[in-house]
Scaffold this motif. Structure first.
Motif, PDB file in Angstrom:
ATOM      1  N   THR A 253       0.854  -1.184   0.000  1.00  0.00           N
ATOM      2  CA  THR A 253       0.000   0.000   0.000  1.00  0.00           C
ATOM      3  C   THR A 253       0.898   1.245   0.000  1.00  0.00           C
ATOM      4  O   THR A 253       2.125   1.120   0.098  1.00  0.00           O
ATOM      5  N   SER A 254       0.274   2.426  -0.011  1.00  0.00           N
ATOM      6  CA  SER A 254       1.102   3.644  -0.070  1.00  0.00           C
ATOM      7  C   SER A 254       1.883   3.853   1.228  1.00  0.00           C
ATOM      8  O   SER A 254       2.910   4.528   1.241  1.00  0.00           O
ATOM      9  N   VAL A 255       1.406   3.260   2.354  1.00  0.00           N
ATOM     10  CA  VAL A 255       2.104   3.484   3.637  1.00  0.00           C
ATOM     11  C   VAL A 255       2.770   2.216   4.175  1.00  0.00           C
ATOM     12  O   VAL A 255       3.311   2.224   5.260  1.00  0.00           O
ATOM     13  N   GLY A 256       2.719   1.151   3.452  1.00  0.00           N
ATOM     14  CA  GLY A 256       3.324  -0.082   3.950  1.00  0.00           C
ATOM     15  C   GLY A 256       2.694  -1.303   3.306  1.00  0.00           C
ATOM     16  O   GLY A 256       2.696  -1.432   2.083  1.00  0.00           O
ATOM     17  N   PHE A 257       2.109  -2.156   4.166  1.00  0.00           N
ATOM     18  CA  PHE A 257       1.596  -3.429   3.663  1.00  0.00           C
ATOM     19  C   PHE A 257       0.283  -3.778   4.363  1.00  0.00           C
ATOM     20  O   PHE A 257       0.085  -3.426   5.529  1.00  0.00           O
ATOM     21  N   THR A 258      -0.596  -4.486   3.657  1.00  0.00           N
ATOM     22  CA  THR A 258      -1.783  -5.056   4.284  1.00  0.00           C
ATOM     23  C   THR A 258      -1.701  -6.574   4.129  1.00  0.00           C
ATOM     24  O   THR A 258      -1.535  -7.081   3.012  1.00  0.00           O
ATOM     25  N   VAL A 259      -1.798  -7.250   5.261  1.00  0.00           N
ATOM     26  CA  VAL A 259      -1.776  -8.715   5.263  1.00  0.00           C
ATOM     27  C   VAL A 259      -3.222  -9.189   5.299  1.00  0.00           C
ATOM     28  O   VAL A 259      -3.973  -8.839   6.203  1.00  0.00           O
ATOM     29  N   HIS A 260      -3.609  -9.964   4.291  1.00  0.00           N
ATOM     30  CA  HIS A 260      -4.978 -10.483   4.222  1.00  0.00           C
ATOM     31  C   HIS A 260      -4.988 -11.926   4.701  1.00  0.00           C
ATOM     32  O   HIS A 260      -4.235 -12.757   4.176  1.00  0.00           O
ATOM     33  N   ALA A 261      -5.859 -12.206   5.691  1.00  0.00           N
ATOM     34  CA  ALA A 261      -5.917 -13.566   6.244  1.00  0.00           C
ATOM     35  C   ALA A 261      -7.357 -14.045   6.305  1.00  0.00           C
ATOM     36  O   ALA A 261      -8.301 -13.257   6.226  1.00  0.00           O
ATOM     37  N   LEU A 262      -7.508 -15.366   6.455  1.00  0.00           N
ATOM     38  CA  LEU A 262      -8.820 -15.966   6.694  1.00  0.00           C
ATOM     39  C   LEU A 262      -8.759 -16.626   8.057  1.00  0.00           C
ATOM     40  O   LEU A 262      -7.759 -17.275   8.391  1.00  0.00           O
ATOM     41  N   LEU A 263      -9.834 -16.481   8.823  1.00  0.00           N
ATOM     42  CA  LEU A 263      -9.798 -16.941  10.211  1.00  0.00           C
ATOM     43  C   LEU A 263     -10.347 -18.342  10.375  1.00  0.00           C
ATOM     44  O   LEU A 263     -11.273 -18.747   9.665  1.00  0.00           O
ATOM     45  N   GLY A 264      -9.779 -19.038  11.362  1.00  0.00           N
ATOM     46  CA  GLY A 264     -10.359 -20.275  11.880  1.00  0.00           C
ATOM     47  C   GLY A 264     -10.374 -21.441  10.921  1.00  0.00           C
ATOM     48  O   GLY A 264      -9.934 -21.326   9.784  1.00  0.00           O
ATOM     49  N   PRO A 265     -10.887 -22.570  11.392  1.00  0.00           N
ATOM     50  CA  PRO A 265     -10.853 -23.787  10.576  1.00  0.00           C
ATOM     51  C   PRO A 265     -11.679 -23.665   9.287  1.00  0.00           C
ATOM     52  O   PRO A 265     -11.339 -24.242   8.273  1.00  0.00           O
TER      53      PRO A 265
ATOM     54  N   ALA B 273      -1.988 -17.352  -1.974  1.00  0.00           N
ATOM     55  CA  ALA B 273      -1.249 -18.399  -1.294  1.00  0.00           C
ATOM     56  C   ALA B 273      -2.168 -19.495  -0.757  1.00  0.00           C
ATOM     57  O   ALA B 273      -1.703 -20.577  -0.412  1.00  0.00           O
ATOM     58  N   ARG B 274      -3.446 -19.226  -0.662  1.00  0.00           N
ATOM     59  CA  ARG B 274      -4.434 -20.188  -0.156  1.00  0.00           C
ATOM     60  C   ARG B 274      -5.707 -20.035  -0.978  1.00  0.00           C
ATOM     61  O   ARG B 274      -5.982 -18.939  -1.464  1.00  0.00           O
ATOM     62  N   PRO B 275      -6.538 -21.083  -1.040  1.00  0.00           N
ATOM     63  CA  PRO B 275      -7.842 -20.902  -1.674  1.00  0.00           C
ATOM     64  C   PRO B 275      -8.665 -19.877  -0.878  1.00  0.00           C
ATOM     65  O   PRO B 275      -8.676 -19.899   0.353  1.00  0.00           O
ATOM     66  N   VAL B 276      -9.319 -18.949  -1.592  1.00  0.00           N
ATOM     67  CA  VAL B 276     -10.089 -17.876  -0.937  1.00  0.00           C
ATOM     68  C   VAL B 276     -11.529 -17.944  -1.428  1.00  0.00           C
ATOM     69  O   VAL B 276     -11.756 -17.995  -2.648  1.00  0.00           O
ATOM     70  N   PRO B 277     -12.528 -17.922  -0.514  1.00  0.00           N
ATOM     71  CA  PRO B 277     -13.919 -17.929  -0.975  1.00  0.00           C
ATOM     72  C   PRO B 277     -14.204 -16.700  -1.832  1.00  0.00           C
ATOM     73  O   PRO B 277     -13.722 -15.595  -1.518  1.00  0.00           O
ATOM     74  N   LEU B 278     -14.982 -16.882  -2.898  1.00  0.00           N
ATOM     75  CA  LEU B 278     -15.292 -15.757  -3.788  1.00  0.00           C
ATOM     76  C   LEU B 278     -15.963 -14.621  -3.018  1.00  0.00           C
ATOM     77  O   LEU B 278     -15.748 -13.448  -3.317  1.00  0.00           O
TER      78      LEU B 278
END
Ligand SMILES: Cc1cc2nc3c(=O)[nH]c(=O)nc-3n(C[C@H](O)[C@H](O)[C@H](O)COP(=O)(O)OP(=O)(O)OC[C@H]3O[C@@H](n4cnc5c(N)ncnc54)[C@H](O)[C@@H]3O)c2cc1C
Length: 454
Positions: free
Chosen positions: A90-102, A436-441
């Protein structure tokens, strides 16, 4: 959530990096997909199992205690059960996108000025007839089952393939009461002896494993390989054979070993997806880093097995160096000296290179793979189909993938890519996996909507 530094991966490298950076006044968020910290090497039994002596399954337990207690006493914010699928600049650094839980359907984000990738490696497993039978597991999978679930995959096991990981797996299973029928290692002792100087520091560890194998009466079949796994609906035995000096099966040496479990592995490969998504350069199949563990993307560091396979001690040293460097750069200063970690890194990289050169799958392994052997398990693509693609003119992995679907499934080629390269003779190339992982649409769609509104 906001941080100065987000560390992805809470194995030895990520833990050492987080502690080093936090000790130097950096606000650190440590993210991991697992439910506990520790990574693969310090994998802990699930809390509900109430393990009485978890240290019995580990070596270097004191180091783990130091890391665990250090983390508890530190300012590091730990987010477990967070599966990172992308890191965005991003313009100020980074955004880490994650998915939670099982279920991995609920999104979460961490914003930070810098990122440190400590995502480790994954197992390299080559196909052979029968390798998809129930009862055949990866060597690391058997180890993870033992350490994490206090369970064994069967009663009578053969441990096979190549690499140092086979030693803790065979001795760990034997200590847990499994009858280990044989440790089948395709590398001969001569290849290790030729690198004796570089491996001198590993001698005590090797001697310890040799003593444990003797104590549990585990026969070691060096310069041997498993050529076939047998069974109708599950594994009942394997055929092993001796290899000649060129790595070809020596005719007439085949023999059967009855077993209900085959734990097999051919080494490890670095996880590079997140780094590649950020545009970081690679060195071979690993993330390229400089002396301070910086990648060539400003603000991104990498440490541990994502930068090359070398074991937990090397991951700790690299993590420490990376954490010190990231903290210093965030403060606008130069990193202070870390002579012990630098010395350890030099020594351990030397022995890792020697081990890598010594342990290699048999050169002619594709000759044992029959046409009906499934190579890509996700898409059920056989070796015959992969060979047919060559006949149709495919000259690189990507074309083989387009013609056969090998590598298009759930694992995105992580399991079959090296096998396809070996069968076709195409050089293994780093694969570009934007997610890096399957992501729900639904998650992607929601993100798009939020971006449009902001
Ligand atoms: C299955 C397995 C079993 C092993 N068992 C042994 C053993 O018994 N003895 C031994 O000497 N060596 C073993 N090894 C090798 C050893 O684990 C490594 O040498 C060491 O752990 C490397 O440390 P690391 O910090 O680089 O990576 P790791 O310890 O692998 O840690 C990486 C961490 O990153 C996390 N991660 C990765 N990708 C993501 C993502 N996208 N989002 C969130 N988190 C992520 C993982 O959950 C993991 O906790 C094993 C390796 C594997 C793969």
């Amino acid at each position: 959530m906001r941080a100065e530094l987000v560390v992805i991966g809470a194995g030895p490298a990520g833990l050492a990096a987080s502690l080093a950076a936090a000790a130097r006044g950096t606000r650190v968020v440590l993210v991991d997909a697992a439910t506990e910290t520790g990574g693969q090497f310090y994998r802990q039994p699930a809390a509900g199992l109430r393990a009485g002596r978890p240290e019995a399954l580990h070596h270097r337990w004191r180091t783990w205690e130091r890391l665990r207690d250090g983390l508890a006493a530190s300012s590091v914010r730990v987010l477990t059960d967070h599966h990172v699928w992308c890191v965005e600049r991003t313009s100020v650094g980074f955004t880490v996108h994650a998915l939670l839980g099982p279920e991995q359907e609920e999104p979460a984000e961490v914003h930070a000025r810098a990122v440190l990738l400590a995502t480790g490696g994954y197992e390299h497993v080559l196909p052979f007839p029968g390798w998809t039978l129930p009862g055949v597991v990866t060597a690391g999978g058997a180890q993870a089952m033992l350490k994490g679930a206090l369970a064994v995959p069967g009663r009578r096991a053969v441990v096979a393939g190549t690499g140092p990981l086979l030693l803790p797996v065979a001795t760990g299973l034997a200590a847990a009461g499994v009858e280990v029928v044989a440790l089948v290692e395709s590398t001969g002792p001569g290849r290790l002896a030729r690198r004796g100087r570089a491996l001198a520091g590993k001698l005590p560890e090797g001697a310890g494993y040799a003593a444990r194998l003797l104590r549990h009466r585990v026969p070691v079949l060096a310069r041997h390989t498993v050529v076939r796994a047998h069974g109708d609906d599950r594994l009942t035995g394997v055929t092993v054979a001796a290899l000649d000096t060129d790595g070809r099966v020596r005719p007439g040496t085949e023999r059967q070993l009855p077993c209900d479990t085959l734990a097999v592995g051919h080494g490890m490969l670095p996880h590079t997806d997140l780094a590649e998504g950020l545009g970081c350069g690679l060195d071979g199949l690993a993330v390229a880093v400089d002396a301070e563990q910086r990648t060539d993307v400003p603000g991104v560091w990498a440490a541990g097995e994502s930068t090359g396979i070398g074991g937990a001690a090397l991951a700790l040293a690299e993590g420490h160096i990376a954490g010190c460097s990231a903290a210093a750069h965030l403060r606008g200063t130069a990193p202070g000296p870390a002579p012990a970690a630098l010395k350890a890194r030099t020594r351990l990289r030397r022995s890792a290179a020697a081990l890598d050169a010594a342990y290699a799958p048999p050169a002619h392994w594709p000759e044992q793979v029959t046409d009906d052997t499934v190579v890509c398990r996700c898409e059920a693509v056989t070796a015959g189909a992969v060979r047919d693609a060559l006949g149709l003119g495919a000259g690189d992995e990507r074309t083989v993938k387009l013609l056969t679907r090998a590598g298009m499934g759930w694992c995105q080629g992580r399991m079959c890519q090296a096998a396809v390269a070996g069968l076709t003779g195409c050089p293994p190339t780093p694969s570009r996996r934007p997610l890096a992982r399957p992501v729900p649409l639904g998650v992607l769609a929601r993100q798009h909507t939020q971006e449009e509104l902001s």
